[in-house]
Design a protein around this motif. Sequence first.
Motif, PDB file in Angstrom:
ATOM      1  N   LEU A  26     115.321 111.458  48.675  1.00 51.27           N
ATOM      2  CA  LEU A  26     116.698 111.327  48.179  1.00 51.27           C
ATOM      3  C   LEU A  26     116.781 110.515  46.893  1.00 51.27           C
ATOM      4  CD1 LEU A  26     118.506 110.516  51.530  1.00 51.27           C
ATOM      5  CD2 LEU A  26     118.777 112.585  50.172  1.00 51.27           C
ATOM      6  N   VAL A  73     112.962 102.212  50.463  1.00 49.82           N
ATOM      7  CA  VAL A  73     113.706 102.988  51.455  1.00 49.82           C
ATOM      8  C   VAL A  73     112.807 103.499  52.574  1.00 49.82           C
ATOM      9  CG1 VAL A  73     115.462 103.723  49.792  1.00 49.82           C
ATOM     10  CG2 VAL A  73     113.497 105.204  50.225  1.00 49.82           C
ATOM     11  N   ASP A 261     122.468 103.479  43.660  1.00 43.96           N
ATOM     12  CA  ASP A 261     123.016 104.529  44.510  1.00 43.96           C
ATOM     13  C   ASP A 261     123.500 103.915  45.819  1.00 43.96           C
ATOM     14  OD1 ASP A 261     120.825 104.092  46.095  1.00 43.96           O
ATOM     15  OD2 ASP A 261     119.842 105.997  45.638  1.00 43.96           O
ATOM     16  N   LEU A 262     123.849 104.751  46.780  1.00 48.58           N
ATOM     17  CA  LEU A 262     124.424 104.223  48.018  1.00 48.58           C
ATOM     18  C   LEU A 262     123.390 103.497  48.875  1.00 48.58           C
ATOM     19  CD1 LEU A 262     126.822 107.148  49.027  1.00 48.58           C
ATOM     20  CD2 LEU A 262     127.291 105.121  47.642  1.00 48.58           C
ATOM     21  N   GLN A 263     122.109 103.740  48.622  1.00 45.10           N
ATOM     22  CA  GLN A 263     121.072 102.972  49.322  1.00 45.10           C
ATOM     23  C   GLN A 263     120.711 101.716  48.533  1.00 45.10           C
ATOM     24  OE1 GLN A 263     118.036 104.944  51.742  1.00 45.10           O
ATOM     25  NE2 GLN A 263     118.293 106.717  50.426  1.00 45.10           N
ATOM     26  N   ARG A 264     121.479 101.454  47.447  1.00 40.51           N
ATOM     27  CA  ARG A 264     121.247 100.305  46.557  1.00 40.51           C
ATOM     28  C   ARG A 264     119.870 100.388  45.887  1.00 40.51           C
ATOM     29  NH1 ARG A 264     125.572 100.818  47.997  1.00 40.51           N
ATOM     30  NH2 ARG A 264     126.899  99.360  49.124  1.00 40.51           N
ATOM     31  N   ILE A 267     118.889 103.915  40.083  1.00 44.10           N
ATOM     32  CA  ILE A 267     118.640 105.292  39.633  1.00 44.10           C
ATOM     33  C   ILE A 267     118.005 105.203  38.241  1.00 44.10           C
ATOM     34  CG2 ILE A 267     119.693 107.526  39.131  1.00 44.10           C
ATOM     35  CD1 ILE A 267     122.151 106.521  40.765  1.00 44.10           C
ATOM     36  N   TRP A 291     122.817 112.109  35.126  1.00 46.04           N
ATOM     37  CA  TRP A 291     123.177 111.764  36.507  1.00 46.04           C
ATOM     38  C   TRP A 291     123.566 110.274  36.601  1.00 46.04           C
ATOM     39  CZ3 TRP A 291     125.391 112.411  40.724  1.00 46.04           C
ATOM     40  CH2 TRP A 291     125.090 111.691  41.872  1.00 46.04           C
ATOM     41  N   VAL A 292     122.882 109.429  35.856  1.00 51.10           N
ATOM     42  CA  VAL A 292     123.244 108.003  35.852  1.00 51.10           C
ATOM     43  C   VAL A 292     124.675 107.828  35.353  1.00 51.10           C
ATOM     44  CG1 VAL A 292     122.733 105.766  34.782  1.00 51.10           C
ATOM     45  CG2 VAL A 292     120.863 107.220  35.559  1.00 51.10           C
TER      46      VAL A 292
ATOM     47  N   PHE B 165     121.901 117.884  50.574  1.00 52.54           N
ATOM     48  CA  PHE B 165     121.957 116.906  51.669  1.00 52.54           C
ATOM     49  C   PHE B 165     123.353 116.277  51.669  1.00 52.54           C
ATOM     50  CE2 PHE B 165     117.280 116.384  50.601  1.00 52.54           C
ATOM     51  CZ  PHE B 165     116.851 117.131  51.681  1.00 52.54           C
ATOM     52  N   HIS B 167     124.028 113.367  52.132  1.00 48.71           N
ATOM     53  CA  HIS B 167     123.979 112.094  51.409  1.00 48.71           C
ATOM     54  C   HIS B 167     124.096 112.311  49.899  1.00 48.71           C
ATOM     55  CE1 HIS B 167     123.075 107.997  50.507  1.00 48.71           C
ATOM     56  NE2 HIS B 167     122.102 108.371  49.702  1.00 48.71           N
ATOM     57  N   SER B 168     123.439 113.358  49.403  1.00 48.35           N
ATOM     58  CA  SER B 168     123.551 113.633  47.969  1.00 48.35           C
ATOM     59  C   SER B 168     124.985 114.024  47.637  1.00 48.35           C
ATOM     60  CB  SER B 168     122.602 114.761  47.557  1.00 48.35           C
ATOM     61  OG  SER B 168     121.294 114.464  47.978  1.00 48.35           O
ATOM     62  N   GLU B 171     126.879 110.850  47.455  1.00 47.90           N
ATOM     63  CA  GLU B 171     126.605 110.132  46.201  1.00 47.90           C
ATOM     64  C   GLU B 171     127.526 110.637  45.088  1.00 47.90           C
ATOM     65  OE1 GLU B 171     124.638 107.661  45.417  1.00 47.90           O
ATOM     66  OE2 GLU B 171     123.027 107.567  46.882  1.00 47.90           O
ATOM     67  N   ARG B 175     131.388 108.835  43.294  1.00 50.69           N
ATOM     68  CA  ARG B 175     131.656 108.530  41.881  1.00 50.69           C
ATOM     69  C   ARG B 175     133.123 108.813  41.559  1.00 50.69           C
ATOM     70  NH1 ARG B 175     126.533 108.976  38.638  1.00 50.69           N
ATOM     71  NH2 ARG B 175     125.029 108.066  40.079  1.00 50.69           N
ATOM     72  N   THR B 188     119.345 112.998  55.541  1.00 48.47           N
ATOM     73  CA  THR B 188     118.674 114.183  55.007  1.00 48.47           C
ATOM     74  C   THR B 188     118.998 115.467  55.773  1.00 48.47           C
ATOM     75  OG1 THR B 188     116.695 113.501  56.191  1.00 48.47           O
ATOM     76  CG2 THR B 188     116.796 112.985  53.842  1.00 48.47           C
ATOM     77  N   TYR B 371     124.791  96.533  52.420  1.00 49.49           N
ATOM     78  CA  TYR B 371     125.748  97.583  52.789  1.00 49.49           C
ATOM     79  C   TYR B 371     127.058  97.033  53.323  1.00 49.49           C
ATOM     80  CZ  TYR B 371     121.223  99.736  52.504  1.00 49.49           C
ATOM     81  OH  TYR B 371     119.996 100.101  52.082  1.00 49.49           O
ATOM     82  N   ASP B 379     128.647 101.848  53.798  1.00 47.96           N
ATOM     83  CA  ASP B 379     127.932 103.123  53.868  1.00 47.96           C
ATOM     84  C   ASP B 379     127.432 103.354  55.281  1.00 47.96           C
ATOM     85  OD1 ASP B 379     127.831 103.697  50.898  1.00 47.96           O
ATOM     86  OD2 ASP B 379     126.978 101.692  51.010  1.00 47.96           O
ATOM     87  N   VAL B 382     124.256 105.463  55.619  1.00 48.98           N
ATOM     88  CA  VAL B 382     123.052 104.771  55.146  1.00 48.98           C
ATOM     89  C   VAL B 382     122.595 103.773  56.215  1.00 48.98           C
ATOM     90  CG1 VAL B 382     122.163 103.157  53.432  1.00 48.98           C
ATOM     91  CG2 VAL B 382     123.623 105.040  52.704  1.00 48.98           C
ATOM     92  N   ARG B 386     119.189 104.745  58.262  1.00 49.08           N
ATOM     93  CA  ARG B 386     118.018 103.883  58.042  1.00 49.08           C
ATOM     94  C   ARG B 386     117.573 103.244  59.348  1.00 49.08           C
ATOM     95  NH1 ARG B 386     117.154 101.503  52.596  1.00 49.08           N
ATOM     96  NH2 ARG B 386     116.412  99.742  53.786  1.00 49.08           N
TER      97      ARG B 386
END
Lengths: 336, 536
Positions: A26, A73, A261-264, A267, A291-292, B165, B167-168, B171, B175, B188, B371, B379, B382, B386
């Motif tokens: 990811l 991660v 990102d959301l997982q900190r 990027i 993307w950034v 995914f 998650h993507s 993301e 934004r 995933t 988080y 999140d 997440v 995890r």
Amino acid sequence: MLGYFKNAFTPRRDHADCSGCSLCLLVCPVWRQSRDVSLTPPGHFKAMQHGTSAADAAASVENCTLCMACEPVCPENIDITGIILELRRQLAAPAWMHGLQARMTEMAGRKAASAPSSSTMLLPDQALHAHPDLLARVVRLLGNNGTFPVSDDSSLDISLALEAGVAIPEQHLQRFLKLLRRLKKIIVADGLLLRHLKQWLPKADIIGLGEALSGHPAVRRGLCTTDLYVIEPRAYHSDYQRLVKHYDRLRVAHGCAFNLDLQRIAIPATARNLPQRLGLTMPNDEGQTRWVLHGRNINRIVVESLEERAVLEKVSNFPVVHLAELVDDGGHAQQT
Amino acid sequence: MEKSIDTGTMISETFQRTSLEPATPSAYSDFCHVGPDALVGIKRQQTNPPRWDGQGWQEFAAALRGCGIELRENIAARGAFATDAGGTAYGLPHGVVIARNAVQISSLLKAAQQHRVPVTVRGGGLTTEGESVAFGGVLLDMTGMSRVLHIDTDALTVRTEGGIFWHSLAEELRRFGMDYLSAPLNLTASVGGTLGVGGIDVNSPRLGCSADQALALQVVTPAGEIIECSDTQNADLFQRVILGYGQFGVITEATLKIRRYTPLRMHYFYYDSLRTAIEDMQLLNRNDASDYSGILTIMDCAVNLLVAFDSDEREAAFRANWQSHLRGYGEPGFALCMVRRYVLRPWKLPEAWYLYQRKRELFPEFRRSEYMRDGLMHDRTVVFSRAVWKFWGSKQMVIPDLATSAEKFVDAVERGNAVCRKYFPHYTLYCVGIKLRPEHKPHYEMSCIPPDAEGWAYGCEFEPMIGGQVYSRDYFQSFKNAIYDIGVDLGGSYYRFGGMMKGYIRRVFGDEVVDRHLAMKRAADPAMILNRDVIF
Ligand SMILES: Cc1cc2nc3c(=O)[nH]c(=O)nc-3n(C[C@H](O)[C@H](O)[C@H](O)COP(=O)(O)OP(=O)(O)OC[C@H]3O[C@@H](n4cnc5c(N)ncnc54)[C@H](O)[C@@H]3O)c2cc1C
Ligand code: SF4
Ligand code: SF4
């Protein structure tokens, strides 16, 4: 009973332990660019678990940008970067690499550099070396009006060797480390070198250039809420647990957005594979840079790394400034 | 339908039969990693399906290349997909195609029909019964189609490619201050792979499953037609593809509902009784008292009911009206309760130690400062994903589940829990409700939604903690069978009924329903190439 606990302190594990969870995929810029699972850690680790050889993984190993985003991660605590670097060492062969090795061997024979005059040293990367004005500004800012020494060139060769998978002659490495052992603090611009220095000198106080600059009060004062602050990924990921808090404090205090990102995970704004990094082929990182920037409501971009500044300047219409440029002192950084 | 087995009597009968077998169940499993009772008398599919023989592959490969489709036959590309998250089914495709667009997939499927080459579609590969493993033929890797196409923040919808995914997707939505509604608590899982099987989140008791969030799909049928479908356009296809286990088409694009993003206010209540915790969770769901709820067990006597809210108002209403009805404890109260329990039972101290260690390891993971901001969880997926991979993940994951109506749920969970206790020293149960949409009844036929559920369906996953232990595949299989037999007995359903568990499909749904779906499948997929051996 304790065997049932998998905890964060388990020793680094290898590809055989990969569960295939794909959490690393990811965050992997190679995957974002290619959407090709076989070029990512789960792709090549799973294939290796089922009998493929190092040579079969060559494309994946070469394409890795060594951003190290995958490591924090990974729930299995797999030494992903270490595995990739080891595979690079196994696969590396080009003739020019022999030149690099010969140069390092030759340097190893020379007398060790004399003791540094200050207790802190900056190890700039190639890009900072190529921008002497900015380097001078950094030195002034962090080094108390010019008394801050900059390392000799051996760190550049060592960085290059790490990146390309070239074995570093032991004598050369020891000569370099001997110099560093005399220091109280080492500030390192190249995140890959930083990662290795932390392993080679576990007791030394070693930080990245981004952390050093963003910890400086005058620099911090220059940040504002409409900034996008682009963290240099390698240094950040090599000390993730600690730095995630450092940058969160910065966010709380100054309200700027980050390339997290959301997982900190930071990027990366560039996505350069080995040939691109070595200048053998043209980089193609616009997709990653976009993307950034995607969906950001900002007025300015602040960077820690010059490589990222160049590509962000190319892709965005916002002003892009290096952290060290946030302090405008007409050639002399304000001291607080 | 075959009868369920009384597992208790079977154990003693088995032991009486031969003097070679040891005298206790645990000694038995050391001696032979097949459960003492679970393989007796029931016809089940317990192995990988046979590998496709490869007939016509070369012609097919040439046809693909003729259409400009990149087919990867090298071992690095194929080996990446040798198994799924379950890690008990293994197979290699003859070649891999990375999905790039609907037209490419259409050409692929047309050629596959013509040459009778099986096509296995794979999203995140999070199946655990080998459904997304290719036993020969082509593996179509949908993650190549991972773009978000359009976000409409006024209409609150997103159009996305099917391989992305969740998650993507999150993301990208974040934004713009948006979020998806519900998705698996696993980073995933892909959108297409989830819409085909369900998608359960801790907000499903309120918002339903992910499959209920799909407004429209672009589907490439097994015969290669590219069709847009929804409840109003090509509704028959839409109904079959949603929750259809990938049998009736490849989901290449989806329009999904979205919402404004909010962080969570999370509360944990601790119980020493599974039944009480489930009853309280169902009470919350019936009364719409929380935005999120779910149960995670640590041990049979340590059960965690999590309850969360999207807003201060909802949280305040819960505190005022419902919190006092819950019989669970807060953390300090539960610690006292446990101290009392183990002081009175000193011989169970190792259990107390396990509990303590588990708490020490697990709890901080759910409160990681990265988080959490100002006490809010930013999140959830997440955090949970995890934690799931860190504490339960391994190269083999065996997660049988049961889905039932609200009324049968406590019974199902207690029986499943007893099975877990018999097979594994440590395990976790994850229970959650799924709000049903009456108008979606046609989507639910032959799916994870139990046929008799009204209002809510309930699901429970039974997740052994494998740790460093090595169990044989037969041992896992007999465990799963013992769980799945409960579903047959209760007239429930399962989230994971495909792949190696396809033997259960006729037993749970009956011949009439299965034959009707099989006839539809044959009509849609004459050469039976798409996701062969998953269901039919
Ligand atoms: C550790 C773990 C935790 C999990 N947690 C949850 C959870 O909290 N909630 C939940 O609901 N589920 C959960 N699951 C189950 C998993 O998330 C679901 O099975 C998931 O939705 C599957 O998505 P996927 O992309 O991995 O699909 P895959 O596993 O790749 O495929 C699933 C099926 O759909 C087919 N398929 C895939 N993509 C497409 C497509 N685009 N078009 C047509 N058919 C397709 C495949 O052939 C296969 O039959 C978990 C699984 C694991 C291993
Ligand atoms: S280091 Fe970066 S590019 Fe390499 S595998 Fe990890 S995430 Fe991908
Ligand atoms: S995160 Fe770690 S365990 Fe998961 S796929 Fe990547 S390397 Fe494997």
